[in-house]
Motif scaffolding. Sequence first.
Motif, PDB file in Angstrom:
ATOM      1  N   LEU A 441       0.852  -1.180   0.000  1.00 51.78           N
ATOM      2  CA  LEU A 441       0.000   0.000   0.000  1.00 51.78           C
ATOM      3  C   LEU A 441       0.896   1.240   0.000  1.00 51.78           C
ATOM      4  O   LEU A 441       1.761   1.394   0.869  1.00 51.78           O
ATOM      5  CB  LEU A 441      -0.895   0.023   1.239  1.00 51.78           C
ATOM      6  N   ILE A 443       0.988   5.149   0.435  1.00 52.22           N
ATOM      7  CA  ILE A 443       0.270   6.320   0.950  1.00 52.22           C
ATOM      8  C   ILE A 443       1.091   7.553   0.597  1.00 52.22           C
ATOM      9  O   ILE A 443       2.260   7.666   0.982  1.00 52.22           O
ATOM     10  CB  ILE A 443       0.081   6.242   2.477  1.00 52.22           C
ATOM     11  N   PRO A 446      -1.874  13.652  -2.778  1.00 58.74           N
ATOM     12  CA  PRO A 446      -2.780  13.473  -3.932  1.00 58.74           C
ATOM     13  C   PRO A 446      -2.080  13.644  -5.276  1.00 58.74           C
ATOM     14  O   PRO A 446      -2.378  12.913  -6.227  1.00 58.74           O
ATOM     15  CB  PRO A 446      -3.844  14.549  -3.711  1.00 58.74           C
ATOM     16  N   VAL A 449      -0.218  10.378  -6.099  1.00 55.03           N
ATOM     17  CA  VAL A 449      -1.140   9.284  -6.444  1.00 55.03           C
ATOM     18  C   VAL A 449      -1.740   9.506  -7.828  1.00 55.03           C
ATOM     19  O   VAL A 449      -1.849   8.577  -8.644  1.00 55.03           O
ATOM     20  CB  VAL A 449      -2.249   9.175  -5.377  1.00 55.03           C
ATOM     21  N   THR A 450      -2.114  10.752  -8.132  1.00 54.15           N
ATOM     22  CA  THR A 450      -2.675  11.066  -9.457  1.00 54.15           C
ATOM     23  C   THR A 450      -1.663  10.767 -10.551  1.00 54.15           C
ATOM     24  O   THR A 450      -2.007  10.183 -11.603  1.00 54.15           O
ATOM     25  CB  THR A 450      -3.095  12.549  -9.517  1.00 54.15           C
ATOM     26  N   ARG A 472      -1.416  -1.093  -4.156  1.00 57.19           N
ATOM     27  CA  ARG A 472      -2.583  -0.237  -3.964  1.00 57.19           C
ATOM     28  C   ARG A 472      -2.117   1.186  -3.656  1.00 57.19           C
ATOM     29  O   ARG A 472      -1.060   1.393  -3.071  1.00 57.19           O
ATOM     30  CB  ARG A 472      -3.449  -0.762  -2.811  1.00 57.19           C
ATOM     31  N   LEU A 473      -2.934   2.147  -4.038  1.00 52.81           N
ATOM     32  CA  LEU A 473      -2.603   3.564  -3.848  1.00 52.81           C
ATOM     33  C   LEU A 473      -3.637   4.237  -2.964  1.00 52.81           C
ATOM     34  O   LEU A 473      -4.834   3.990  -3.106  1.00 52.81           O
ATOM     35  CB  LEU A 473      -2.538   4.283  -5.201  1.00 52.81           C
ATOM     36  N   GLN A 474      -3.174   5.060  -2.055  1.00 53.28           N
ATOM     37  CA  GLN A 474      -4.073   5.813  -1.173  1.00 53.28           C
ATOM     38  C   GLN A 474      -3.594   7.261  -1.070  1.00 53.28           C
ATOM     39  O   GLN A 474      -2.464   7.521  -0.648  1.00 53.28           O
ATOM     40  CB  GLN A 474      -4.115   5.169   0.223  1.00 53.28           C
ATOM     41  N   ALA A 475      -4.439   8.189  -1.469  1.00 51.12           N
ATOM     42  CA  ALA A 475      -4.087   9.609  -1.397  1.00 51.12           C
ATOM     43  C   ALA A 475      -4.351  10.134   0.008  1.00 51.12           C
ATOM     44  O   ALA A 475      -5.396   9.856   0.595  1.00 51.12           O
ATOM     45  CB  ALA A 475      -4.890  10.403  -2.419  1.00 51.12           C
ATOM     46  N   GLU A 476      -3.405  10.875   0.537  1.00 49.25           N
ATOM     47  CA  GLU A 476      -3.532  11.470   1.874  1.00 49.25           C
ATOM     48  C   GLU A 476      -3.198  12.954   1.787  1.00 49.25           C
ATOM     49  O   GLU A 476      -2.048  13.332   1.514  1.00 49.25           O
ATOM     50  CB  GLU A 476      -2.592  10.769   2.857  1.00 49.25           C
ATOM     51  N   SER A 477      -4.198  13.798   1.997  1.00 46.40           N
ATOM     52  CA  SER A 477      -4.014  15.239   1.811  1.00 46.40           C
ATOM     53  C   SER A 477      -3.042  15.855   2.817  1.00 46.40           C
ATOM     54  O   SER A 477      -2.484  16.927   2.573  1.00 46.40           O
ATOM     55  CB  SER A 477      -5.362  15.957   1.893  1.00 46.40           C
ATOM     56  N   TYR A 479      -0.200  14.625   3.673  1.00 45.10           N
ATOM     57  CA  TYR A 479       1.188  14.331   3.290  1.00 45.10           C
ATOM     58  C   TYR A 479       1.737  15.460   2.423  1.00 45.10           C
ATOM     59  O   TYR A 479       1.042  15.979   1.553  1.00 45.10           O
ATOM     60  CB  TYR A 479       1.257  13.006   2.514  1.00 45.10           C
TER      61      TYR A 479
END
Length: 489
Positions: A441, A443, A446, A449-450, A472-477, A479
């Motif tokens: 994963l 993290i 954004p 990830v984009t 898997r990708l997870q965007a975290e604002s 970060y």
Amino acid sequence: MSTEILVNIGPQETRVALVDGGIVQEAYVQRASRQGVVGNIYKGRVNRVLPGMQAAFVEIGLARTAFLHVGDMVQSGSGENGESRAPPPVNQLLHEGQDVLVQVLKDPLGTKGARLTTLPSVPSRYLVLLPFDRHVGVSARIEDETERERLKSVMTDLLAELAPDYGVIVRTVGEGASPEALAQDMQFLVKLWRSISEQARSARSGELVHGDLPLSMRILRDLLGTDVDRVRIDSFEECGRVRAFAERFVPDAASLVEHYDGAAPIFDLYGVEDDLNRALDRRVELKSGGHLVVDQTEAMTTIDVNTGAFTGHRNLDETILKTNLEAAQAIARQLRLRNLGGIIIIDFIDMKNEDHRVQVMRALEKGLARDPARNQVCPVSPLGLVEMTRKRTRESLGHILCEPCPACEGRGYVKTVETVCHEVFREIQRSARQFEAKAFLVIAAPKIVTRLMEEQTVGLAELEASLGRPIRLQAESLYLQDNFDVVPL
């Protein structure tokens, strides 16, 4: 044009601006949570002696231990015939656990602790008392030789009468002072030092023995010269306290102190607030269209001069000369306003004409002439650079009002999105070799990830195929752009 001192009193902050001819020349900021310690006298305890550096670290109750060099100790000085004498080794003068009376020369700066001396000096309106030095000196800014001789004669007689074991320096504002006023100052300083000495004997290690005046009162001692027309304070209560202090210690200045009750904030006068905000920018615009770029680092400050949009009206040499002359005046003001100290390197626009170089150097030296901080300017180097030093005692305006950017940590730049994406790929490969995970994963911010889902989707698919495990990708604002985590699942 008038010269004024504006004082802004806030709930936990005091700000002072020296305005000369409608232009801000100096600014001071003192906060309850972060007060300067220059001039304070402490009873310190030697924490560590460093023979290889001829210095010691001394605990005085601050967050970081302070630094005491052997050259700033009482025992250093001159020989019997006046020749320079090297100080003895520091381990002969100090030992760990020893108590020592010290005064702060420089505020803590960055990762460096305060700079100390065991040669304390106590200033008043006209004089500076030197308890451990019998020297009689006169400020170099008093240039009239007749006046210098008069002051030396008066102070020599006063010392013989009041304090034969002490020394003294006459401050710039002492020019023209009567023998009676100097004697009154001297008596006050002798009493004050005796009181300090008495407190030092009973003080505990790391305890403050004598603190300098609050900023609003210190300006009467340090800034208020014969050319200041008035001092305006926007707090009625503080104005009363400052006026009472002036009537006792600086009687000739009491009539200059007045309360400001205008509708606009006091720092909106003369655009002081705007000037303070601009003093935090790297770029300084010149009226001609040129500009300066000021970069402050831990080692030195660099100032680059550029013509910018200024193209001149005659020829290239005249354009360069005019820009450099204007820049020289602006640089002298910016050094005072921003309180930049240490090593300063100025990169003027290259001048082939030697006479033009001389004119620019004269303009710079003239601009620095009114700077209260001691400075030294070297001739233009073979590379066309001007090297100079300016004494640094307190933190610069930028260090007081700002902190390093959390994104770039003071570098002034962050890694590009593409660079971070490649770092993510390498970290996934590294984790795959270390962990027997079924998936990974990522993290990240954004933008990262984009980019991975769009332009780097082919590379991501190839990496999944080579590892045989999904990513898997997870965007975290929350970060930042160059921060990410790869979590084995």
